[in-house]
Motif scaffolding. Structure first.
Motif, PDB file in Angstrom:
ATOM      1  N   ALA A   1       1.126  -0.848   0.124  1.00 26.44           N
ATOM      2  CA  ALA A   1       0.226   0.091   0.100  1.00 26.44           C
ATOM      3  C   ALA A   1       1.092   1.243  -0.173  1.00 26.44           C
ATOM      4  O   ALA A   1       0.396   2.700  -0.508  1.00 26.44           O
ATOM      5  N   ASP A   2       1.905   1.090   0.984  1.00 28.19           N
ATOM      6  CA  ASP A   2       2.893   2.769   1.030  1.00 28.19           C
ATOM      7  C   ASP A   2       3.309   2.240  -0.569  1.00 28.19           C
ATOM      8  O   ASP A   2       3.882   4.194  -1.278  1.00 28.19           O
ATOM      9  N   TYR A   3       3.477   1.198  -1.011  1.00 26.28           N
ATOM     10  CA  TYR A   3       3.823   2.016  -2.356  1.00 26.28           C
ATOM     11  C   TYR A   3       3.275   2.689  -3.448  1.00 26.28           C
ATOM     12  O   TYR A   3       3.663   3.037  -4.372  1.00 26.28           O
ATOM     13  N   ALA A   4       1.967   1.751  -3.346  1.00 24.95           N
ATOM     14  CA  ALA A   4       0.930   2.613  -3.910  1.00 24.95           C
ATOM     15  C   ALA A   4       0.765   3.985  -3.804  1.00 24.95           C
ATOM     16  O   ALA A   4       0.546   5.183  -4.741  1.00 24.95           O
ATOM     17  N   ILE A   5       0.734   3.992  -2.779  1.00 22.53           N
ATOM     18  CA  ILE A   5       0.442   5.889  -2.171  1.00 22.53           C
ATOM     19  C   ILE A   5       1.729   6.570  -2.481  1.00 22.53           C
ATOM     20  O   ILE A   5       1.704   7.599  -3.317  1.00 22.53           O
ATOM     21  N   TRP A   6       3.105   5.800  -2.990  1.00 19.58           N
ATOM     22  CA  TRP A   6       4.374   6.517  -3.406  1.00 19.58           C
ATOM     23  C   TRP A   6       3.809   7.473  -4.750  1.00 19.58           C
ATOM     24  O   TRP A   6       4.067   8.181  -5.725  1.00 19.58           O
ATOM     25  N   TRP A   7       3.445   6.554  -5.349  1.00 19.39           N
ATOM     26  CA  TRP A   7       3.249   6.127  -6.905  1.00 19.39           C
ATOM     27  C   TRP A   7       1.983   7.760  -7.302  1.00 19.39           C
ATOM     28  O   TRP A   7       1.549   8.327  -8.456  1.00 19.39           O
ATOM     29  N   ILE A   8       0.613   7.417  -6.382  1.00 20.97           N
ATOM     30  CA  ILE A   8      -0.419   8.009  -6.752  1.00 20.97           C
ATOM     31  C   ILE A   8       0.316   9.573  -6.236  1.00 20.97           C
ATOM     32  O   ILE A   8      -0.800  10.998  -6.494  1.00 20.97           O
ATOM     33  N   ASN A   9       0.929  10.408  -5.083  1.00 18.70           N
ATOM     34  CA  ASN A   9       1.644  11.684  -4.796  1.00 18.70           C
ATOM     35  C   ASN A   9       2.633  11.503  -6.017  1.00 18.70           C
ATOM     36  O   ASN A   9       2.296  12.608  -6.133  1.00 18.70           O
TER      37      ASN A   9
END
Ligand code: FAD
Length: 487
Positions: free
Chosen positions: A404-412
């Protein structure tokens, strides 16, 4: 910078442990505009659907907990299923995730068109989102055995994940098919408490001794009073699990020998009857299949009324199960602890990426992904518990958090306007999967057993490195491995 951020709309599919984790991370990142689609009418996924007697966590629950939502109230080292389900419900409630969840809404298809994901729930109207996160689970679709005459059984028959609680058990002769973690837990709970329990065993399991100790009220009060103490427990159990099974499964090392020795001695010391011990001795190395951790199985299997049957099942008939030696085992209830379709991932939902490429086509040779989370040709799609996630004997919660943190990185990246879309390149994905293949021979999973880990290519669909490596890979995104687009 923040003022210029794009307001993104995010779709999360699934409100199990992973979907809730994603929702919490989105909120933490200040993203409130998200919708969680859940086909059932409650959160919890696995822990909602599995209610069989004896269900517990099989990694210490102190560690099977979100790092951002500690729980000093766990009653046992391996807490019972209903307690775990209550925990997920509480998290959804306390963090305000519930209002974002659309219950009773199955996503049938998701289509990427003109830079957005269109979600089809069969309502006739499609909704569109900037980013799609799938959190649809991995052990979700029950797998039923292919046994001649199965459907002719006259008594109640159900899968362990669809337990029929209307059936009273104490006075019944119960047949249990399947001896994985679930079968072991059911045997440990029902052995000696029902009229008869016949365990049909195709493959014996190694059992790593794990007494399920109870936390005293005093301990719980102390954990409540001093959160740091709880954190020490979380870190301590995490270290233990990563160091022991996290290493032992992926490389030859002293931990591997230790687990194997502990399993052998556990069997030898717990089962005195030589004939029963022979039946319960596996013909493969410990951990080759998903390692079972349990404290009560061996005592339970030796109680009166419990029988382990190793003759192959030939057929089921109305009165019971017929084994290869011609015996009819008469039964009142038949329980199928036969596992799940671990290769379904997001399916049967259809996912259609760029240029009409379906996930089915992309996965024609078997499910693969870049670092488990992204697939070439499917921009702005992130999967939790995708192919080759480290789903062996780890706490899947920590895995979901990393993903989920990885997805958040891209979302940011998208939110900050640096890019509009990203998908991993074919080359980077191929390279990553080749590295994984090269590492597989070191793992215990290829040492000669049949297990649900093994994919169509004969290789385990697991992460062949340590849990620390998984974290490191996901904490260090490499944009050069992605096709990125900007406005
Ligand atoms: C019996 C059992 C015991 C386990 N014990 C442990 C353990 O001790 N430790 C551990 O780490 N792991 C354990 N696991 C693995 C467990 O599955 C994970 O820990 C975790 O619960 C998975 O959460 P998830 O959210 O990824 O998937 P799930 O819990 O499967 O949730 C997926 C959710 O997505 C929903 N969904 C799926 N498709 C759609 C769709 N198209 N539209 C809308 N909604 C959809 C489902 O209804 C479900 O609610 C166990 C699994 C089982 C089956």
């Amino acid at each position: 910078m923040t003022a210029q951020r794009r307001q993104l709309q995010i779709a999360v599919i699934g409100a199990g442990m992973s979907g809730l984790c994603m929702a919490a991370k989105l909120q933490d990142a200040g993203i409130e505009n998200y919708t969680v689609f859940e086909q059932a009418d409650d959160v919890g996924g696995t822990w909602r659907d599995n209610t069989y007697p004896g269900l517990t966590c099989d990694v210490p629950s102190r560690y099977y907990t979100y790092s951002f939502r500690p729980n000093p109230e766990w009653s046992r080292l391996l807490s019972p299923g209903p307690e775990i389900q209550a925990y997920f419900r509480r998290v959804a409630e306390d963090l305000g995730i519930r209002p974002h969840i659309r219950f009773g809404t199955e996503v049938r298809a998701a289509r990427f068109v003109d830079g957005r994901w269109f979600i089809d729930t069969g309502s006739g109207e499609e909704e569109s989102f900037d980013v799609l996160i799938t959190a649809t689970g991995v052990l979700r679709l029950p797998r039923y055995p292919d046994i001649p005459g199965l459907e002719t059984f006259a008594g109640p028959m159900f899968h362990s994940a669809r337990w029929d609680h209307s059936v009273s058990l104490p006075d019944k002769r119960i047949g249990l098919i399947g001896t994985g973690s679930t079968g072991v837990q059911i045997t440990a709970e029902l052995g000696g408490k029902v009229r008869a329990l016949k365990v049909f065993q195709r493959t014996a399991q190694w059992i790593f001794p794990t007494p399920n100790l109870r936390y005293s009220p005093l301990t719980r009060a102390a954990l409540r009073r001093w959160p740091k103490l709880n954190e020490v427990g979380y870190r301590g159990w995490g270290f233990y699990i990563r160091q022991l099974l996290g290493r032992a499964t992926v490389q030859p090392c002293w931990q591997r020998r230790l687990v194997q020795t502990a399993c052998r001695w556990n069997l030898r010391l717990s089962v005195r009857d030589a004939e029963l011990r022979r039946k319960l001795t596996p013909n493969y190395q410990a951990m080759c299949k998903r390692q079972v951790l349990a404290g009560h199985f061996y005592p339970a299997v030796q109680r009166p009324g419990v029988e382990v049957i190793t003759d192959a099942i030939e057929a089921v008939e109305p009165r019971g199960v017929v084994t290869a030696d011609g015996t009819l085992h008469e039964l009142d209830v038949l329980v199928l602890a036969t596992g799940f379709d671990a290769r379904a991932y997001v399916r049967p939902m259809q996912i259609i990426g760029e240029n009409g490429l379906t996930l089915e086509e992309a996965w024609a040779d078997g499910p693969t992904a870049y670092r488990s989370v992204a697939v070439p040709g499917f921009p702005n799609l992130f999967m939790l518990m995708g192919p080759h996630s480290p789903i062996g004997n780890q706490s899947l919660i920590t895995i979901a958090e990393d993903q989920a943190d990885y997805a958040i990185w891209w979302i940011n990246q998208i939110r900050d306007g640096r890019i509009t879309a990203a998908a991993p390149t074919e080359a980077a994905t191929k390279d990553y999967n080749e590295q994984m293949k090269a590492a597989m021979p070191q793992t215990i999973w290829v040492t000669g057993c049949s297990s649900w880990y093994i994919g169509r290519d004969g290789l385990p669909e697991l992460f062949p490195w340590t849990p620390e490596r998984h974290r490191e890979l996901l904490r260090n995104p490499e944009p050069a491995h992605f096709d990125v687009r900007s406005a």
